[in-house]
Each structure stands twice: as structure tokens, then as C-alpha cells.
Motif scaffolding. Structure first.
Motif, PDB file in Angstrom:
ATOM      1  N   HIS A 116       0.821  -1.211   0.000  1.00  0.00           N
ATOM      2  CA  HIS A 116       0.000   0.000   0.000  1.00  0.00           C
ATOM      3  C   HIS A 116       0.854   1.259   0.000  1.00  0.00           C
ATOM      4  CE1 HIS A 116      -3.497  -2.481   1.132  1.00  0.00           C
ATOM      5  NE2 HIS A 116      -2.669  -3.080   1.974  1.00  0.00           N
ATOM      6  N   ILE A 117       0.256   2.315  -0.521  1.00  0.00           N
ATOM      7  CA  ILE A 117       0.747   3.671  -0.313  1.00  0.00           C
ATOM      8  C   ILE A 117      -0.424   4.433   0.294  1.00  0.00           C
ATOM      9  CG2 ILE A 117       1.967   5.635  -1.324  1.00  0.00           C
ATOM     10  CD1 ILE A 117       2.170   3.986  -3.930  1.00  0.00           C
ATOM     11  N   SER A 118      -0.189   5.124   1.373  1.00  0.00           N
ATOM     12  CA  SER A 118      -1.270   5.890   2.001  1.00  0.00           C
ATOM     13  C   SER A 118      -0.831   7.340   2.151  1.00  0.00           C
ATOM     14  CB  SER A 118      -1.629   5.310   3.372  1.00  0.00           C
ATOM     15  OG  SER A 118      -0.492   5.272   4.223  1.00  0.00           O
ATOM     16  N   ALA A 119      -1.793   8.243   2.097  1.00  0.00           N
ATOM     17  CA  ALA A 119      -1.484   9.664   2.218  1.00  0.00           C
ATOM     18  C   ALA A 119      -2.570  10.366   3.009  1.00  0.00           C
ATOM     19  CB  ALA A 119      -1.342  10.306   0.838  1.00  0.00           C
ATOM     20  N   ARG A 120      -2.132  11.240   3.889  1.00  0.00           N
ATOM     21  CA  ARG A 120      -3.056  12.056   4.667  1.00  0.00           C
ATOM     22  C   ARG A 120      -3.535  13.241   3.823  1.00  0.00           C
ATOM     23  NH1 ARG A 120      -3.161  12.046  10.122  1.00  0.00           N
ATOM     24  NH2 ARG A 120      -1.027  11.232  10.192  1.00  0.00           N
TER      25      ARG A 120
END
Length: 256
Positions: free
Chosen positions: A43-47
Motif C-alpha cells: 500500500h501507499i497511504s497519504a493524509r
């Protein structure tokens, strides 16, 4: 069974959220272009700046199917708070991301990979060695976390947060790698450097020849330099617009 719902939510979210969606979708496509994807896993997650909400990939889509609109908005606990999505996420896969975002609220992005090179170096007792300039950048802010099985329990989250500390690079023993960044571009640049460092180390060690380790005093000096090279316009943000253009050329539909 084979059709993917086509979403277009640009006019239904804030400008800040949309920009984050576009950049995160680009990062997923860059994973494919660099061979860092792992079927539908990792995964890549971003706020989303100014909020506590995060964006992550829909579980079941390959990374070359990720678009700005089909990313899923969730809270820090992994609960879907996106009224527009028909998709679900992988709760087990989000455990690592929830841990690091909780511990590092000032960082926007976390990248996690299972590439051959990062798994291999993470599995070596000695870990990453000071053998290339790429490794110097990573060693400037490196951490390790021992393998405990599938990352699904709260106790491991606490240990993971402890091990990460304020580092931007982490090798997950027998598992893969994680990088953090103040922006999506910075997190991507960190993973690029870490991946190259691991690949080069494996190539050097495969020769069976004696190798030359850079002296620790030089490694320490590069740590200070790396803080400049990998921040602001001299780091990820300088390279990131070019990476966005590269994605647009290869995948014209990523930003729908």
C-alpha cells in the motif's frame, strides 16, 4: 466480475483532497513503472492535508487500475468515511499504515513494498551497508523492525512505532521496506533511494569479492547533507513534477 466501477468525484471533494488523490494515484502508477507492485498487495497511504483522513488503494485493484477517484478515504482506524466509494480496503494491510500515521502526524505519506531487493537486504543480519551513495541517503535516517508474522495486533503496532521513531526509512525484517515523507514526492524519493541501495548491495555481494565500506565518519557527514538533499525543493519536490509528467505520458487516465 471483471468490470471496475468508473468513478469521477473531482467536483465532489475539496481542491486539497483532489490534489492529494491525483498525486497518490500517480505514486501507485510509479510503483508499476518501477516494478515495485506486488499483485494487489502492499500500500501507499497519504493524509489529506488539514484533516485526519487518509487515502489508500481499493483492495482488489491492481496498481495500474488506481485512479484519483477510486482511492478510498478512511480514518486513522481504517474505517471507510468515503460516501462515494463502492470499494473496500484490506484491514490487515492497513495495520502498518495506521501505526505509522498515528505516530507521525506531520508526515503526509507512507510507502510499503515487498520487492525482492528490499526483502533480501532486510533479511540479512547486517542489513543495509554503506556501499553506495544511495545507501548513505537511507542510512541517514534508517530503522529496523523485526518480523512478528502478519501485522494485525495492537501490541506490534506499538513496537513498530517505537522502532520507527523519527526515521524516514525502515527495513521490515524478512518482509520488505517502508518509507515516510512530509509529502508524497518525498516519500517516493526515499523509496527510490532505498530500493537502489538494496539492489546495488546485492549486486556487489553477488560478486563474491571483498567490498569497501565507506568510513563511518563520512557516513555521519552525509547524514547532515542528506537532510538538505531530501527536503524541500532540493529533494522529492524537485523530482516529483517530472515524475508526475512521466505518469501522465504513460497513463493519461490516472487523474480521472
Amino acid at each position: 466480475m471483471y468490470d471496475i466501477p468508473i468513478l469521477s468525484i473531482k467536483d465532489k471533494v475539496s481542491d486539497v483532497e483532489w490534489q492529494t488523490r491525483v498525486e497518490l494515484a500517480a505514486a501507485y502508477r510509479l510503483f508499476v513503472m518501477h516494478g515495485w507492485d506486488d499483485l494487489i498487495h502492499t500500500h501507499i497511504s497519504a493524509r489529506i492535508p488539514g484533516t485526519e483522513d487518509l487515502l489508500i488503494n481499493a483492495f482488489g485493484l491492481s496498481f495500474d487500475e488506481i485512479t484519483a477517484s477510486n482511492l478510498v478515504k478512511i480514518d486513522i482506524e481504517g474505517n471507510i468515511v468515503d460516501p462515494h466509494t463502492p470499494f473496500n480496503i484490506n484491514p490487515a494491510g492497513f495495520t502498518i499504515h495506521s501505526a505509522v500515521h498515528e505516530a507521525r502526524p506531520d508526515d503526509q505519506c507512507a510507502l510499503h513494498v515487498h520487492t525482492d531487493a528490499t526483502v533480501a537486504i532486510a533479511s540479512l543480519k547486517e542489513g543495509l551497508l554503506p556501499l553506495s551513495q544511495y545507501s548513505m541517503f537511507a542510512l541517514a535516517s534508517m530503522s529496523y523492525h523485526d518480523y512478528e508474522g502478519l501485522a494485525v495486533n495492537h501490541e506490534e503496532k506499538l513496537r513498530l512505532q517505537d522502532d520507527l521513531g523519527d526515521a524516514n526509512f525502515m527495513l521490515l525484517r524478512n518482509h520488505g521496506a517502508l518509507t515516510m515523507g512530509k509529502t508524497i514526492g518525498d516519500a517516493f524519493m526515499h523509496m527510490y533511494d532505498l530500493t537502489r541501495a538494496c539492489q546495488i548491495q546485492l549486486q556487489i555481494q553477488s560478486t563474491g569479492q571483498k567490498y569497501h565500506l565507506v568510513d563511518q565518519s563520512i557516513v555521519d557527514g552525509i547524514k547532515a547533507q542528506a537532510n538538505v538533499v531530501h527536503s524541500g525543493l532540493t529533494g522529492g519536490q524537485k523530482a516529483w513534477p517530472a515524475m508526475m509528467r512521466r505518469v501522465k505520458q504513460r497513463y493519461p487516465d490516472f487523474d480521472i
